[in-house]
Write a protein that holds these residues in place. Structure first.
Motif, PDB file in Angstrom:
ATOM      1  N   UNK A   1      23.582 -21.257  63.679  1.00  0.00           N
ATOM      2  CA  UNK A   1      24.425 -22.228  62.981  1.00  0.00           C
ATOM      3  C   UNK A   1      24.598 -21.829  61.517  1.00  0.00           C
ATOM      4  N   UNK A   2      23.515 -21.426  60.880  1.00  0.00           N
ATOM      5  CA  UNK A   2      23.548 -21.066  59.465  1.00  0.00           C
ATOM      6  C   UNK A   2      24.487 -19.896  59.179  1.00  0.00           C
ATOM      7  N   UNK A   3      24.593 -18.963  60.112  1.00  0.00           N
ATOM      8  CA  UNK A   3      25.397 -17.771  59.842  1.00  0.00           C
ATOM      9  C   UNK A   3      26.878 -17.938  60.164  1.00  0.00           C
TER      10      UNK A   3
ATOM     11  N   UNK B   1      29.919 -19.749  59.043  1.00  0.00           N
ATOM     12  CA  UNK B   1      30.335 -20.509  57.867  1.00  0.00           C
ATOM     13  C   UNK B   1      31.045 -21.813  58.221  1.00  0.00           C
ATOM     14  N   UNK B   2      31.986 -21.775  59.154  1.00  0.00           N
ATOM     15  CA  UNK B   2      32.723 -22.988  59.493  1.00  0.00           C
ATOM     16  C   UNK B   2      31.807 -24.044  60.102  1.00  0.00           C
ATOM     17  N   UNK B   3      30.958 -23.643  61.025  1.00  0.00           N
ATOM     18  CA  UNK B   3      30.038 -24.585  61.674  1.00  0.00           C
ATOM     19  C   UNK B   3      29.047 -25.146  60.660  1.00  0.00           C
ATOM     20  N   UNK B   4      28.562 -24.313  59.751  1.00  0.00           N
ATOM     21  CA  UNK B   4      27.617 -24.763  58.738  1.00  0.00           C
ATOM     22  C   UNK B   4      28.278 -25.772  57.793  1.00  0.00           C
ATOM     23  N   UNK B   5      29.537 -25.498  57.409  1.00  0.00           N
ATOM     24  CA  UNK B   5      30.281 -26.441  56.560  1.00  0.00           C
ATOM     25  C   UNK B   5      30.456 -27.782  57.269  1.00  0.00           C
ATOM     26  N   UNK B   6      30.800 -27.734  58.548  1.00  0.00           N
ATOM     27  CA  UNK B   6      30.965 -28.970  59.319  1.00  0.00           C
ATOM     28  C   UNK B   6      29.641 -29.729  59.385  1.00  0.00           C
TER      29      UNK B   6
ATOM     30  N   UNK C   1      13.135 -32.081  51.010  1.00  0.00           N
ATOM     31  CA  UNK C   1      13.104 -31.185  52.156  1.00  0.00           C
ATOM     32  C   UNK C   1      11.678 -30.955  52.619  1.00  0.00           C
ATOM     33  N   UNK C   2      11.483 -31.025  53.943  1.00  0.00           N
ATOM     34  CA  UNK C   2      10.174 -30.751  54.539  1.00  0.00           C
ATOM     35  C   UNK C   2      10.026 -29.246  54.740  1.00  0.00           C
ATOM     36  N   UNK C   3       8.859 -28.712  54.385  1.00  0.00           N
ATOM     37  CA  UNK C   3       8.601 -27.278  54.543  1.00  0.00           C
ATOM     38  C   UNK C   3       8.754 -26.866  55.992  1.00  0.00           C
ATOM     39  N   UNK C   4       9.266 -25.736  56.242  1.00  0.00           N
ATOM     40  CA  UNK C   4      10.063 -24.905  55.376  1.00  0.00           C
ATOM     41  C   UNK C   4      11.528 -24.891  55.785  1.00  0.00           C
ATOM     42  N   UNK C   5      11.804 -25.030  57.066  1.00  0.00           N
ATOM     43  CA  UNK C   5      13.212 -25.007  57.468  1.00  0.00           C
ATOM     44  C   UNK C   5      13.969 -26.223  56.958  1.00  0.00           C
ATOM     45  N   UNK C   6      13.286 -27.289  56.646  1.00  0.00           N
ATOM     46  CA  UNK C   6      13.949 -28.443  56.058  1.00  0.00           C
ATOM     47  C   UNK C   6      14.598 -28.128  54.722  1.00  0.00           C
ATOM     48  N   UNK C   7      14.054 -27.136  54.003  1.00  0.00           N
ATOM     49  CA  UNK C   7      14.651 -26.722  52.733  1.00  0.00           C
ATOM     50  C   UNK C   7      16.068 -26.200  52.946  1.00  0.00           C
ATOM     51  N   UNK C   8      16.276 -25.515  54.081  1.00  0.00           N
ATOM     52  CA  UNK C   8      17.585 -24.922  54.369  1.00  0.00           C
ATOM     53  C   UNK C   8      18.661 -25.986  54.514  1.00  0.00           C
TER      54      UNK C   8
END
Length: 171
Positions: free
Chosen positions: A26-28, A30-35, A54-61
């Protein structure tokens, strides 16, 4: 857009019998991440946060770009010993033992509204600990938010605030 189309399931990770929901796909995109961030911002904006935690660590993303989109500050809730300076912690029970989450002592002013964010809500223990820690320092926690909720694990039942989830997996 169906965000599930952009989240990859990886069987037997990190151990046999576990289906890991990988958000890197999902992160890579761009359109899906923006949505995803647009939908999360719409859901969280109603709670009028001053800060997003944000909860460590993926929550930061998720939490950092969400805070930017909402025009509010971002703070980190981390595991023991990961933050510089004075910290305040909260110990919580695990299935077999105990863990601890911490924030910097000056991260939150009493009365500030803080929405807690993680990538995934499973059993709810870590998210509940983050909420308790924030309340311990005087924050008002109106809600939690996550990209993914694993409904079968009933983590929402451990939370005493509304939880916004963009994608829910029933099994």
């Amino acid at each position: 857009m169906d965000l599930k189309d952009h989240i990859r399931g990886i069987p037997d990770f990190p151990k046999p019998g576990i289906l890991f929901y990988d958000i890197s796909t999902l992160l890579r995109e761009a359109d899906a991440w923006q949505v995803a961030m647009g939908r999360m911002a719409r859901a969280v904006r109603a709670y009028m946060p001053d800060l997003v935690a944000g909860m460590e660590s993926r929550g930061f993303l998720v939490a950092a770009p969400l805070a930017l989109k909402l025009g509010c500050g971002f703070i980190m809730i981390r595991k023991r010993g990961k933050l510089p300076g004075d910290t305040i912690g909260y110990n919580y029970a695990l299935e077999y033992g105990e863990d601890r989450v911490e924030i910097q002592a000056d991260a939150v002013q009493p009365g500030q509204r803080v929405v807690v964010v993680d990538d995934l809500l499973a059993t709810g223990g870590t998210m509940a600990a983050g909420i308790a820690l924030l309340r311990q320092v005087g924050a008002v926690v109106p809600a939690a938010a996550t990209l993914i909720e694993l409904a079968a694990l009933n983590g929402r039942a451990k939370l005493d605030v509304p939880c916004e989830a963009l994608v829910t997996y029933a099994d």
